[in-house]
Design a protein around this motif. Structure first.
Motif, PDB file in Angstrom:
ATOM      1  N   ASN A  67       0.821  -1.230   0.000  1.00  0.00           N
ATOM      2  CA  ASN A  67       0.000   0.000   0.000  1.00  0.00           C
ATOM      3  C   ASN A  67       0.848   1.271   0.000  1.00  0.00           C
ATOM      4  OD1 ASN A  67      -2.187  -1.673   0.166  1.00  0.00           O
ATOM      5  ND2 ASN A  67      -2.242  -1.631   2.413  1.00  0.00           N
ATOM      6  N   GLU A  68       2.152   1.105  -0.228  1.00  0.00           N
ATOM      7  CA  GLU A  68       3.102   2.232  -0.248  1.00  0.00           C
ATOM      8  C   GLU A  68       3.146   2.977   1.084  1.00  0.00           C
ATOM      9  OE1 GLU A  68       3.452   4.516  -3.796  1.00  0.00           O
ATOM     10  OE2 GLU A  68       2.645   2.917  -5.045  1.00  0.00           O
ATOM     11  N   GLU A  69       2.864   2.285   2.185  1.00  0.00           N
ATOM     12  CA  GLU A  69       2.962   2.890   3.525  1.00  0.00           C
ATOM     13  C   GLU A  69       4.286   2.437   4.148  1.00  0.00           C
ATOM     14  OE1 GLU A  69      -1.867   2.196   3.898  1.00  0.00           O
ATOM     15  OE2 GLU A  69      -0.443   0.887   4.930  1.00  0.00           O
ATOM     16  N   PHE A  70       5.379   2.999   3.640  1.00  0.00           N
ATOM     17  CA  PHE A  70       6.696   2.468   4.000  1.00  0.00           C
ATOM     18  C   PHE A  70       7.065   2.771   5.451  1.00  0.00           C
ATOM     19  CE2 PHE A  70       7.097   3.584  -0.665  1.00  0.00           C
ATOM     20  CZ  PHE A  70       6.724   2.307  -1.082  1.00  0.00           C
ATOM     21  N   GLU A  71       6.643   3.938   5.951  1.00  0.00           N
ATOM     22  CA  GLU A  71       6.944   4.291   7.337  1.00  0.00           C
ATOM     23  C   GLU A  71       6.233   3.322   8.293  1.00  0.00           C
ATOM     24  OE1 GLU A  71       6.916   8.499   7.989  1.00  0.00           O
ATOM     25  OE2 GLU A  71       6.685   8.210  10.154  1.00  0.00           O
ATOM     26  N   GLU A  72       4.981   3.018   7.965  1.00  0.00           N
ATOM     27  CA  GLU A  72       4.229   2.056   8.788  1.00  0.00           C
ATOM     28  C   GLU A  72       4.923   0.704   8.775  1.00  0.00           C
ATOM     29  OE1 GLU A  72       1.848   2.896  10.766  1.00  0.00           O
ATOM     30  OE2 GLU A  72       2.254   4.905   9.990  1.00  0.00           O
ATOM     31  N   ALA A  73       5.395   0.307   7.592  1.00  0.00           N
ATOM     32  CA  ALA A  73       6.095  -0.983   7.475  1.00  0.00           C
ATOM     33  C   ALA A  73       7.313  -0.993   8.398  1.00  0.00           C
ATOM     34  CB  ALA A  73       6.526  -1.215   6.028  1.00  0.00           C
ATOM     35  N   ALA A  74       8.060   0.125   8.423  1.00  0.00           N
ATOM     36  CA  ALA A  74       9.263   0.209   9.276  1.00  0.00           C
ATOM     37  C   ALA A  74       8.882   0.083  10.744  1.00  0.00           C
ATOM     38  CB  ALA A  74       9.982   1.532   9.024  1.00  0.00           C
ATOM     39  N   LYS A  75       7.740   0.655  11.110  1.00  0.00           N
ATOM     40  CA  LYS A  75       7.314   0.602  12.522  1.00  0.00           C
ATOM     41  C   LYS A  75       6.942  -0.827  12.921  1.00  0.00           C
ATOM     42  CE  LYS A  75       6.281   5.405  13.098  1.00  0.00           C
ATOM     43  NZ  LYS A  75       5.348   6.480  12.896  1.00  0.00           N
ATOM     44  N   VAL A  76       6.333  -1.556  11.992  1.00  0.00           N
ATOM     45  CA  VAL A  76       5.979  -2.959  12.297  1.00  0.00           C
ATOM     46  C   VAL A  76       7.266  -3.747  12.553  1.00  0.00           C
ATOM     47  CG1 VAL A  76       5.026  -5.093  11.331  1.00  0.00           C
ATOM     48  CG2 VAL A  76       3.837  -2.914  10.965  1.00  0.00           C
ATOM     49  N   ILE A  77       8.267  -3.584  11.697  1.00  0.00           N
ATOM     50  CA  ILE A  77       9.515  -4.350  11.873  1.00  0.00           C
ATOM     51  C   ILE A  77      10.212  -3.923  13.168  1.00  0.00           C
ATOM     52  CG2 ILE A  77      11.785  -4.900  10.892  1.00  0.00           C
ATOM     53  CD1 ILE A  77      10.611  -4.439   8.108  1.00  0.00           C
ATOM     54  N   ALA A  78      10.201  -2.619  13.452  1.00  0.00           N
ATOM     55  CA  ALA A  78      10.923  -2.109  14.637  1.00  0.00           C
ATOM     56  C   ALA A  78      10.387  -2.689  15.945  1.00  0.00           C
ATOM     57  CB  ALA A  78      10.851  -0.582  14.674  1.00  0.00           C
ATOM     58  N   LYS A  79       9.114  -3.149  15.941  1.00  0.00           N
ATOM     59  CA  LYS A  79       8.571  -3.770  17.162  1.00  0.00           C
ATOM     60  C   LYS A  79       9.371  -5.023  17.517  1.00  0.00           C
ATOM     61  CE  LYS A  79       3.788  -2.593  16.388  1.00  0.00           C
ATOM     62  NZ  LYS A  79       2.617  -3.171  15.778  1.00  0.00           N
ATOM     63  N   SER A  80       9.921  -5.702  16.498  1.00  0.00           N
ATOM     64  CA  SER A  80      10.592  -6.987  16.752  1.00  0.00           C
ATOM     65  C   SER A  80      12.086  -6.964  16.507  1.00  0.00           C
ATOM     66  CB  SER A  80      10.005  -8.072  15.844  1.00  0.00           C
ATOM     67  OG  SER A  80       8.615  -8.072  15.914  1.00  0.00           O
ATOM     68  N   GLU A 100      10.599   4.448  20.234  1.00  0.00           N
ATOM     69  CA  GLU A 100       9.548   4.434  21.276  1.00  0.00           C
ATOM     70  C   GLU A 100      10.025   3.691  22.509  1.00  0.00           C
ATOM     71  OE1 GLU A 100       5.623   2.919  20.376  1.00  0.00           O
ATOM     72  OE2 GLU A 100       5.671   4.160  18.580  1.00  0.00           O
ATOM     73  N   LYS A 101       9.868   4.283  23.700  1.00  0.00           N
ATOM     74  CA  LYS A 101      10.287   3.558  24.908  1.00  0.00           C
ATOM     75  C   LYS A 101       9.482   3.998  26.119  1.00  0.00           C
ATOM     76  CE  LYS A 101      14.008   6.722  25.762  1.00  0.00           C
ATOM     77  NZ  LYS A 101      15.218   6.959  26.475  1.00  0.00           N
ATOM     78  N   GLN A 102       9.596   3.180  27.188  1.00  0.00           N
ATOM     79  CA  GLN A 102       8.868   3.483  28.430  1.00  0.00           C
ATOM     80  C   GLN A 102       9.757   4.303  29.366  1.00  0.00           C
ATOM     81  OE1 GLN A 102       7.436  -0.169  30.100  1.00  0.00           O
ATOM     82  NE2 GLN A 102       6.455  -0.752  28.164  1.00  0.00           N
TER      83      GLN A 102
END
Ligand SMILES: Cc1cc2nc3c(=O)[nH]c(=O)nc-3n(C[C@H](O)[C@H](O)[C@H](O)COP(=O)(O)OP(=O)(O)OC[C@H]3O[C@@H](n4cnc5c(N)ncnc54)[C@H](O)[C@@H]3O)c2cc1C
Length: 462
Positions: free
Chosen positions: A69-82, A134-136
């Protein structure tokens, strides 16, 4: 299913003739159009087997859907979770035996290029300064991490996200472990890719103290008893090279692959403005058939040598990834298979001038299931070479185990740790990566760092 969906979108690479003479990256990766097209091949299985084979459990279908869907920033955020190291993994993970090895499309056609898509997303987020930190809030507890390779960086990053005060202690002057000193620039660029991902871990709040050798500068017992660390993770890798034990291994011009690669990658011997000494010679024999041997051979080639891989079994037993062997052949590396060195011969000044070898044939399978190489009587010959690079594997350095009370190691000098938690025989001390398994892979080391971070969090939350 249409034919287009069965084949991967090909990835662009530097021409073999050109790249054999430079240290620029071999694989050029996907551009946006190629990435979107490749992402559109994903079937979005209800039970995605690719995820089950990823040691850090990246939500692969979700990040691929975002690319589509060309949402590359969102894709990066999904990978960054893991994963803290997507640009690294997208380049060096053996995807064919992990995520891609389980892709349903691979049954009748070609698996989705998950690795190349991960690399695309990671490069996009670097080039577009996507903030993934992102952090606590701080919980006031201190954790020491020994070693800044993939296991240490992952463990440190995950703990920092949970609010821990984490310090990595690294023996070398630069952070990254094998990613900076072992894997060559032409497979994994240091300044852009590795440094950036190390910086991302720092942005989570992780401190990195370089030039600190645990066991010499300070011991684990001192970190716990005097410096107030509540838990320790050991991710010190397996950097001690093995040799064959044949005559002549002490001659000038004999290197371990680790030393040869460190001089090039970390100490930049290949750059004219650095004065790190290196002798690649005119004709180099690299002994061994693994990925490290391919890296050493391709590095020596780029320094201008004729390079021979000397391996005692046949091509089908080569332990290196098929892609690495293919690249090495394309670039002009010569494979002397079923050949085993028995002595390295020196000249009157103590420099290598040749290597005595014997020819081998394959006999019955051994304990590893591979056919055992057997010497052919009377087959001895001398290979004229001026440099020999030994690439026969590595084991963990015993410095940490010999300076830490109550830390159990096994016969292979690896630290004994529980598989699910990384807990060692010492309370509060965890370990993972090559220091526990012996030489393995980046993603397995990351998986171990992740499990240990979870276990340390549970231990310190009790
Ligand atoms: C040349 C080469 C090529 C490779 N290619 C690939 C590949 O393509 N794909 C793949 O998946 N894997 C590859 N590997 C394997 C992979 O790099 C390792 O499995 C992985 O790096 C292990 O991670 P680690 O964190 O356990 O240890 P390491 O990456 O080894 O990091 C350990 C760190 O600990 C530091 N350290 C050690 N002792 C101490 C001490 N006493 N005090 C402080 N610091 C210390 C070291 O200096 C080092 O920085 C390759 C390995 C080599 C050598």
């Amino acid at each position: 299913m249409d034919n287009e969906r069965m084949k991967k979108v090909p990835v662009r690479e530097q021409d073999p003739k050109l790249r054999a003479h430079n240290f620029e990256e071999v694989c050029l990766g996907y551009n946006k159009e190629e990435a979107v097209k490749e992402a559109s091949r994903c079937l979005h299985c209800k039970k995605p087997m690719c995820v089950s084979k990823c040691p850090v459990s990246i939500d692969i279908p979700e990040f691929i859907e975002h690319i589509k869907n060309e949402e590359f920033e969102e894709a990066a955020k999904v990978i960054a979770k893991s994963s803290a190291l997507p640009a690294v993994c997208g380049r060096v993970c053996p995807q064919e035996s992990q995520c891609e090895g389980k892709c349903v499309l691979g049954i009748k056609g070609e698996a989705v290029s998950i690795g190349k898509l991960e690399r695309f997303v990671a490069d996009f987020s670097r080039e577009n300064n996507v903030d993934l930190s992102e952090k606590q809030p701080s919980n006031g507890k201190k954790v020491a991490v020994i070693g800044s390779g993939p296991s240490g960086l992952t463990c440190a990053g995950d703990l920092a996200k949970l609010g821990y005060d984490v310090t990595i202690f690294e023996a070398l002057h630069e952070a990254g472990g094998v990613l900076v000193y072992g894997i060559p620039e032409f497979r994994l660029p240091k300044e852009t890719v590795v440094k950036h991902e190390v910086e991302n871990v720092k942005k989570l709040g992780v401190k990195i103290e370089t030039n600190v050798i645990i066991g010499r500068t300070v011991t684990i017992d001192e970190l716990v008893n005097e410096e107030g660390f509540d838990a320790v993770f050991i991710g010190s890798g397996a950097g001690l090279p093995k040799f064959m034990g044949i005559p002549g291994e002490n001659l000038n011009g004999v290197f371990s692959a680790n030393e040869f690669l460190t001089r090039n990658n970390l100490m930049k011997a290949f750059k004219e403005d650095y004065d790190t000494p290196i002798k690649a010679g005119k004709k180099v024999a690299v002994v061994g058939g693994g990925n490290v041997a391919m890296d050493a051979a391709r590095t020596a080639l780029r320094l201008g040598a004729e390079v021979h891989i000397v391996y005692r079994r046949s091509e089908s037993e080569l332990p290196a990834r098929a892609e690495e062997v293919h690249h090495a052949k394309e670039e002009g590396i010569i494979f002397d298979l079923l050949t085993n060195p028995v002595e390295i011969i020196g000249d009157e000044n103590g420099w290598v001038k040749g290597m005595k070898c014997v020819k081998m044939e394959l006999g019955e399978p051994d304990a590893s299931g591979r056919r055992r190489p057997v010497e052919i009587a009377g087959s001895e010959f001398v290979m004229e070479v001026d440099t020999v690079i030994m690439s026969l594997g590595t084991s963990p350095n015993p410095l940490i185990s010999s300076t830490t009370k109550g830390l159990e190691i096994n016969k292979r000098k690896c630290i004994v740790a529980q598989e699910e938690t990384g807990l060692t025989s010492r309370e509060g001390v965890y370990a993972g990566g090559d220091a526990v398994t012996g030489a393995a892979t980046v993603i397995l080391a990351m998986g171990a760092g992740k499990k240990a971070a979870n276990a340390i969090h549970q231990y310190l939350s009790e």
